[in-house]
Every structure is written in C-alpha cells, then in structure tokens.
Scaffold this motif. Sequence first.
Motif, PDB file in Angstrom:
ATOM      1  N   GLU A 117       0.834  -1.218   0.000  1.00  0.00           N
ATOM      2  CA  GLU A 117       0.000   0.000   0.000  1.00  0.00           C
ATOM      3  C   GLU A 117       0.860   1.257   0.000  1.00  0.00           C
ATOM      4  O   GLU A 117       0.581   2.215  -0.734  1.00  0.00           O
ATOM      5  CB  GLU A 117      -0.928  -0.004   1.217  1.00  0.00           C
ATOM      6  N   VAL A 118       1.910   1.273   0.814  1.00  0.00           N
ATOM      7  CA  VAL A 118       2.770   2.458   0.909  1.00  0.00           C
ATOM      8  C   VAL A 118       3.510   2.697  -0.404  1.00  0.00           C
ATOM      9  O   VAL A 118       3.644   3.843  -0.852  1.00  0.00           O
ATOM     10  CB  VAL A 118       3.758   2.318   2.089  1.00  0.00           C
ATOM     11  N   ILE A 119       3.957   1.642  -1.061  1.00  0.00           N
ATOM     12  CA  ILE A 119       4.636   1.794  -2.352  1.00  0.00           C
ATOM     13  C   ILE A 119       3.683   2.368  -3.398  1.00  0.00           C
ATOM     14  O   ILE A 119       4.067   3.204  -4.221  1.00  0.00           O
ATOM     15  CB  ILE A 119       5.231   0.439  -2.810  1.00  0.00           C
ATOM     16  N   GLN A 120       2.427   1.938  -3.368  1.00  0.00           N
ATOM     17  CA  GLN A 120       1.446   2.478  -4.311  1.00  0.00           C
ATOM     18  C   GLN A 120       1.234   3.979  -4.075  1.00  0.00           C
ATOM     19  O   GLN A 120       1.151   4.759  -5.027  1.00  0.00           O
ATOM     20  CB  GLN A 120       0.121   1.718  -4.171  1.00  0.00           C
ATOM     21  N   ILE A 121       1.151   4.384  -2.806  1.00  0.00           N
ATOM     22  CA  ILE A 121       0.964   5.805  -2.491  1.00  0.00           C
ATOM     23  C   ILE A 121       2.181   6.612  -2.925  1.00  0.00           C
ATOM     24  O   ILE A 121       2.058   7.690  -3.526  1.00  0.00           O
ATOM     25  CB  ILE A 121       0.700   6.001  -0.973  1.00  0.00           C
ATOM     26  N   ILE A 122       3.375   6.088  -2.648  1.00  0.00           N
ATOM     27  CA  ILE A 122       4.606   6.800  -3.017  1.00  0.00           C
ATOM     28  C   ILE A 122       4.718   6.926  -4.536  1.00  0.00           C
ATOM     29  O   ILE A 122       5.184   7.951  -5.055  1.00  0.00           O
ATOM     30  CB  ILE A 122       5.835   6.086  -2.418  1.00  0.00           C
ATOM     31  N   ALA A 123       4.274   5.915  -5.256  1.00  0.00           N
ATOM     32  CA  ALA A 123       4.271   5.997  -6.719  1.00  0.00           C
ATOM     33  C   ALA A 123       3.375   7.140  -7.184  1.00  0.00           C
ATOM     34  O   ALA A 123       3.724   7.890  -8.109  1.00  0.00           O
ATOM     35  CB  ALA A 123       3.790   4.674  -7.313  1.00  0.00           C
ATOM     36  N   MET A 124       2.238   7.311  -6.524  1.00  0.00           N
ATOM     37  CA  MET A 124       1.323   8.401  -6.878  1.00  0.00           C
ATOM     38  C   MET A 124       1.907   9.763  -6.488  1.00  0.00           C
ATOM     39  O   MET A 124       1.693  10.765  -7.173  1.00  0.00           O
ATOM     40  CB  MET A 124      -0.024   8.193  -6.196  1.00  0.00           C
ATOM     41  N   LEU A 125       2.658   9.803  -5.395  1.00  0.00           N
ATOM     42  CA  LEU A 125       3.284  11.059  -4.963  1.00  0.00           C
ATOM     43  C   LEU A 125       4.464  11.449  -5.853  1.00  0.00           C
ATOM     44  O   LEU A 125       4.873  12.607  -5.878  1.00  0.00           O
ATOM     45  CB  LEU A 125       3.770  10.941  -3.511  1.00  0.00           C
ATOM     46  N   SER A 126       5.005  10.470  -6.569  1.00  0.00           N
ATOM     47  CA  SER A 126       6.207  10.707  -7.381  1.00  0.00           C
ATOM     48  C   SER A 126       5.906  11.217  -8.782  1.00  0.00           C
ATOM     49  O   SER A 126       6.829  11.502  -9.539  1.00  0.00           O
ATOM     50  CB  SER A 126       7.028   9.411  -7.478  1.00  0.00           C
ATOM     51  N   GLU A 182      -4.476  10.012 -17.674  1.00  0.00           N
ATOM     52  CA  GLU A 182      -4.039   8.648 -17.984  1.00  0.00           C
ATOM     53  C   GLU A 182      -2.515   8.553 -18.052  1.00  0.00           C
ATOM     54  O   GLU A 182      -1.923   7.563 -17.603  1.00  0.00           O
ATOM     55  CB  GLU A 182      -4.652   8.206 -19.321  1.00  0.00           C
ATOM     56  N   ARG A 183      -1.910   9.595 -18.577  1.00  0.00           N
ATOM     57  CA  ARG A 183      -0.441   9.602 -18.682  1.00  0.00           C
ATOM     58  C   ARG A 183       0.201   9.523 -17.296  1.00  0.00           C
ATOM     59  O   ARG A 183       1.134   8.747 -17.070  1.00  0.00           O
ATOM     60  CB  ARG A 183       0.004  10.880 -19.396  1.00  0.00           C
ATOM     61  N   ASN A 184      -0.299  10.318 -16.341  1.00  0.00           N
ATOM     62  CA  ASN A 184       0.266  10.315 -14.992  1.00  0.00           C
ATOM     63  C   ASN A 184      -0.017   9.006 -14.270  1.00  0.00           C
ATOM     64  O   ASN A 184       0.820   8.521 -13.490  1.00  0.00           O
ATOM     65  CB  ASN A 184      -0.295  11.491 -14.184  1.00  0.00           C
ATOM     66  N   MET A 185      -1.181   8.411 -14.514  1.00  0.00           N
ATOM     67  CA  MET A 185      -1.510   7.135 -13.880  1.00  0.00           C
ATOM     68  C   MET A 185      -0.607   6.021 -14.431  1.00  0.00           C
ATOM     69  O   MET A 185      -0.162   5.150 -13.667  1.00  0.00           O
ATOM     70  CB  MET A 185      -2.978   6.796 -14.106  1.00  0.00           C
ATOM     71  N   ARG A 186      -0.349   6.044 -15.719  1.00  0.00           N
ATOM     72  CA  ARG A 186       0.564   5.050 -16.306  1.00  0.00           C
ATOM     73  C   ARG A 186       1.964   5.215 -15.727  1.00  0.00           C
ATOM     74  O   ARG A 186       2.657   4.243 -15.444  1.00  0.00           O
ATOM     75  CB  ARG A 186       0.611   5.198 -17.834  1.00  0.00           C
ATOM     76  N   GLN A 187       2.367   6.471 -15.553  1.00  0.00           N
ATOM     77  CA  GLN A 187       3.682   6.752 -14.985  1.00  0.00           C
ATOM     78  C   GLN A 187       3.758   6.236 -13.545  1.00  0.00           C
ATOM     79  O   GLN A 187       4.772   5.655 -13.135  1.00  0.00           O
ATOM     80  CB  GLN A 187       3.928   8.276 -15.016  1.00  0.00           C
ATOM     81  N   ALA A 188       2.684   6.441 -12.769  1.00  0.00           N
ATOM     82  CA  ALA A 188       2.645   5.945 -11.389  1.00  0.00           C
ATOM     83  C   ALA A 188       2.738   4.421 -11.360  1.00  0.00           C
ATOM     84  O   ALA A 188       3.398   3.837 -10.489  1.00  0.00           O
ATOM     85  CB  ALA A 188       1.363   6.417 -10.703  1.00  0.00           C
ATOM     86  N   ASN A 287      -0.871  17.540  -0.235  1.00  0.00           N
ATOM     87  CA  ASN A 287      -0.966  16.130   0.157  1.00  0.00           C
ATOM     88  C   ASN A 287      -0.866  15.987   1.677  1.00  0.00           C
ATOM     89  O   ASN A 287       0.153  15.558   2.220  1.00  0.00           O
ATOM     90  CB  ASN A 287       0.107  15.287  -0.543  1.00  0.00           C
ATOM     91  N   ALA A 288      -1.935  16.384   2.341  1.00  0.00           N
ATOM     92  CA  ALA A 288      -2.000  16.365   3.800  1.00  0.00           C
ATOM     93  C   ALA A 288      -2.902  15.235   4.285  1.00  0.00           C
ATOM     94  O   ALA A 288      -3.882  14.876   3.628  1.00  0.00           O
ATOM     95  CB  ALA A 288      -2.530  17.698   4.322  1.00  0.00           C
ATOM     96  N   THR A 289      -2.545  14.666   5.427  1.00  0.00           N
ATOM     97  CA  THR A 289      -3.325  13.586   6.028  1.00  0.00           C
ATOM     98  C   THR A 289      -3.460  13.836   7.524  1.00  0.00           C
ATOM     99  O   THR A 289      -2.475  14.207   8.189  1.00  0.00           O
ATOM    100  CB  THR A 289      -2.648  12.214   5.788  1.00  0.00           C
TER     101      THR A 289
END
Length: 330
Positions: A117-126, A182-188, A287-289
């Motif tokens: 889960e954390v890797i998926q979030i970091i991919a989205m943050l990157s 879509e481009r950013n999601m593919r990149q993530a 990106n606040a939590t």
Amino acid sequence: AGRAGRTRPGKCFRLYTLETFEKELPESTYPEIIRSNLSSVVISLKKLGVDDIVHFDFMEPPSPESMMRALEMLYFLGAIDEEGDLTDIGSKMADFPVDPHLSRSIIASARHSCLEEVIQIIAMLSVPPPFSRPRYAQKAADKAHKHFASGYGDHLSLLNAYRAYVDCGSKAEFCREHFLSERNMRQAENVRKQLASLARKSSHLESLENGHEKMSDLAWGLTTSIRKAFVEGFFMQCAHLDESGKHYLTVQDQQMVAIHPSSFLQHKAEWVLYHETVVTDRCYMRNATAIPPEMLIEVATKFYHPDRCKLTAHAKKMLRRALPRAKVAN
C-alpha cells in the motif's frame, strides 16, 4: 534564444530591458546543487563509501548550511548515526531512488505490514497530480474525484484512486470518466513496479502482498499502519492548529500554513502530516493527512513527547492530553 535562428530564421523576444539584463540579472543561473535539498546526494555518497562529505570535491560546492540541514535530517530519520556514519536503515534507504523521507516510509511499512500500500501511495506522490479539473467541467470533476475521497486525507485518497485504476477494465475510459490523467496514472504504475522490484530484491523487507482490496474495504488497523509508516518518514513535516483554531503552524520552523484547496482533507484536524509546501498567495500544505497526536508520540517519542519536545506551549498541551492514549512509557 535556443531555437530562433538555429534551424530556420526566427525572432527572439526577451521579456526584460537591456538595462535589467546588464545590471540586475546574475551572470549565470545558480547551480542546482545550491538550490536543492542535499539529503539524497549525501545518502548516495555515504552508500558509495564517501565518508568525508564536507571536503568532497564537488564541481560547485554547496553551502555549509544546506549540508548541515541535510545531515541533521538524515540523523533524525535514523539514516546516519552521531558520528555521521551510515546505519543499517540508511543503507536500506539508499537502495531506493526516492527522497529519503519516502524511502524511510518504505522501510517502516515493511515492519507495519503495509509495504504494498505504501509503495502504491509513493508511486502516486512521485508523479504530477493525477486529478484533472478542466475549466468546462469543474463540478463534474469534483463529483468524480469524491469517489476516491478518504476522510483521513490525501495519502489514502491517492491509494484509493490507484487501486480503482488498476482494477478497472478499460483504463482509458476509466480515466476519462473520473477526470484522471491517464499519462500520470501510467507513470505511477511504472514507478510502483520499479519500487516493488527493488523491495523484492531487499532481503530485509517483507514480500509484497498481492491483495487489491478496495479502500472502503480496508480495515481500520491497515489505515492506521499506513499512516504510522508515513509518520516515521515525515514526522518533521507535520503541523498543528494554533490556539485560535484557524491556522496551522509547522513543527519545524513555526511557519503559518494552510491546507491546499485541492486537498481531500475537508475537516480541521488538530494535527496533520504533509508531503510538501507550495507558496502562491500564501503557504499551502500539499498532500495532507490527518494524524492523531498519540501516533506522533508513539512513532517519534524523542521529537514529540510533551516532557522532552521543543514545541510551543499550545502544542505541548495537545500532546499531553493525548499522552494517556499513546503506547509509550511516560
């Protein structure tokens, strides 16, 4: 100037006067190393065996202040010890080509059983923000994005968006319907694969789980574990409400900040963790939590224990109120 006249005749219009060019502008732009956070550079050099960072022969030596800030931050994250030597955690962090805050969260997530889960979030943050909001369909975009919203804030909302994207049938149609790039999601997706591959090669980290539950089905314990993993990497990038309850103050330099208007965090949480700050008309946390103060005391006891921390009196009061709920020794 780099194009006009090169391949065909052209004109170059400069948006400043000749006087400004000759008297006000610097002769050359400042090197990137002077303007950047050096923590990634320092940890990479340490991994390569360069012990004397201060006297390293940089092409453009960075300022002593930025070097000290980088060393201090790496020490707080546990990447280096008091002597400035790389620790075991620091060696693992250097294996990941991301900011040390993020790599520290990856290391912590293995212990909290939420590595995937954390890797998926970091991919989205990157990658650049994936949520598009075209001028002609702002209300429709906001409504579509609410499908991914988590009450805890942006990190878990990004996870929700990524998992929905991975589980959908036609990715192009899904992105169009939900106003995602879509481009950013593919990149993530590519970043996630690379980080997952590096995590699998690390014998110290747990194997990745293949489960893809929807965010609404995630147990409360898992969302807590994810937030704890990010607190381990970002405990210096937190903010709390001031005494008036209207503004946030960062814990590191007591700067007044606000939650970014695009954030999924819609309520005024007492304490928040943020990924970065951006300055426009004012300083915003992007990106606040929301995080409970007892989590800060548990994860970063030296930094947040009300008896030992160096925060404002109001912050100490809030932390003292949360101390009975924290699982640490008084």
